[in-house]
Scaffold this motif. Structure first.
Motif, short mmCIF file in Angstrom:
data_model
loop_
_atom_site.label_atom_id
_atom_site.label_comp_id
_atom_site.label_asym_id
_atom_site.label_seq_id
_atom_site.Cartn_x
_atom_site.Cartn_y
_atom_site.Cartn_z
N LEU A 216 0.84 -1.20 0.00
CA LEU A 216 0.00 0.00 0.00
C LEU A 216 0.87 1.25 0.00
CD1 LEU A 216 -2.79 -0.97 2.57
CD2 LEU A 216 -3.01 -0.82 0.08
N SER B 118 1.29 4.14 -3.17
CA SER B 118 0.70 5.44 -2.87
C SER B 118 1.57 6.61 -3.35
CB SER B 118 0.48 5.57 -1.36
OG SER B 118 1.72 5.63 -0.66
N ARG C 6 -0.84 12.92 -1.13
CA ARG C 6 -2.21 13.38 -1.38
C ARG C 6 -2.23 14.90 -1.42
NH1 ARG C 6 -7.61 12.68 2.42
NH2 ARG C 6 -9.14 13.01 0.74
N ARG D 121 -1.15 10.07 2.12
CA ARG D 121 -0.87 9.58 0.78
C ARG D 121 -2.12 8.89 0.26
NH1 ARG D 121 4.69 9.44 -0.37
NH2 ARG D 121 4.45 7.76 -1.89
N SER D 122 -2.21 8.72 -1.05
CA SER D 122 -3.40 8.08 -1.64
C SER D 122 -3.01 7.21 -2.82
CB SER D 122 -4.42 9.14 -2.07
OG SER D 122 -3.90 9.94 -3.11
N ILE D 123 -3.88 6.27 -3.13
CA ILE D 123 -3.72 5.40 -4.29
C ILE D 123 -4.94 5.63 -5.18
CG2 ILE D 123 -3.36 3.04 -5.10
CD1 ILE D 123 -2.60 2.30 -2.22
N VAL E 230 -6.40 3.73 7.16
CA VAL E 230 -6.77 3.95 5.77
C VAL E 230 -8.25 4.30 5.69
CG1 VAL E 230 -5.03 2.28 4.99
CG2 VAL E 230 -7.43 1.58 5.18
N LEU F 252 -4.25 6.74 2.63
CA LEU F 252 -3.47 6.35 3.80
C LEU F 252 -3.48 7.54 4.74
CD1 LEU F 252 -0.45 4.57 2.04
CD2 LEU F 252 -2.79 3.75 2.43
#
Length: 246
Positions: free
Chosen positions: A170, A174, A177, A184-186, A219, A228
């Motif tokens: 993860l 990521s 963000r 952070r992001s995915i 998350v 995240l």
């Protein structure tokens, strides 16, 4: 992505466009005559979403460059199980290993979106690697980076429990963000099936662990992304996994 195109004049006097290696970051340092000459030796093709580009143990030797789109590299074994090795997008290239060692393809490659690919013959690729220092250095750096990444993933599979491999994956997927410092992001959010294929486990295991992370507010799922939220907690869980492995 850079969109430099060569302009040609056809026999009827009309202007037409030709795909050019100048669109590919690896060849940015080449002079115009070399780019024009080698561009004519390549082929250019569009692949539709989910279309197979290269299959495992294919005996082709060309190197593929992504001009636009996104692909997934998958290792599949005889029983049908799959492991997602990585994903690539505009500017990336693949297939250089088969071009260098002349062995079969080590994985298969599938288009995730509509993707335009430049296919460079093995002879052209080797010629450029041997004669163009900037190309040579970039290819070597690319191979070194992939070796380091694969070594890291091998260590994770050897020493970490499944849940800790998930946490690490993860974090690896990521990106920072925007507008949310410390998060952070995915995006787009990966499916549980895809996450399971990345770390070599079952979807049910991923589902359970994601639910645990949500309950711990580590998350969260938003429109178009998996976020995240608490990086210190996530990193602490990963560190605990490595501590348990010692």
């Amino acid at each position: 992505m850079r969109t430099s195109l060569n302009i040609l004049t056809g026999t009827n006097g009309k202007i037409k466009f030709m795909d050019s290696l100048s669109q590919i970051p690896l060849f940015e340092g080449l002079d115009n005559s070399t780019i024009e000459k080698q561009s004519r030796r390549c082929t250019w093709r569009n692949y539709e979403e989910n279309e197979l580009i290269i299959d495992y143990e294919d005996d082709s030797r060309d190197v593929r460059f992504i001009l636009d789109g996104r692909v997934r590299i998958i290792l599949r074994i005889a029983t049908g199980k799959e492991v997602i090795l990585t994903e690539m997008r505009d500017g990336d290239f693949f297939g250089e290993i088969a071009a260098i060692d002349e062995d079969g393809r080590s994985a298969n490659v599938t288009a995730l979106t509509r993707t335009r690919i430049c296919s460079m013959p093995q002879s052209v690729f080797i010629e450029l690697v041997e004669n163009e220092p900037s190309v040579n250095r970039t290819v070597m750096k690319n191979l070194a980076s992939r070796c380091r990444n694969l070594n890291a993933r091998l260590a994770e599979h050897c020493f970490l429990q499944t849940k800790h491999r998930l946490y690490t994956e993860l974090l690896r997927l990521s990106r920072p963000r925007l507008g949310h410092e410390g998060q952070r992001s995915i995006s787009p959010p990966p499916t549980q099936k895809d996450l399971a294929a990345r770390i070599g486990t079952r979807r049910e295991v991923v589902s359970r662990e994601i639910a645990n992370l949500k309950r711990g507010r580590i998350v969260d799922k938003t429109t178009g992304a998996l976020v995240l939220c608490d990086l210190p907690k996530l990193n602490a869980l990963i560190s605990a996994g490595w501590a348990e492995a010692n």
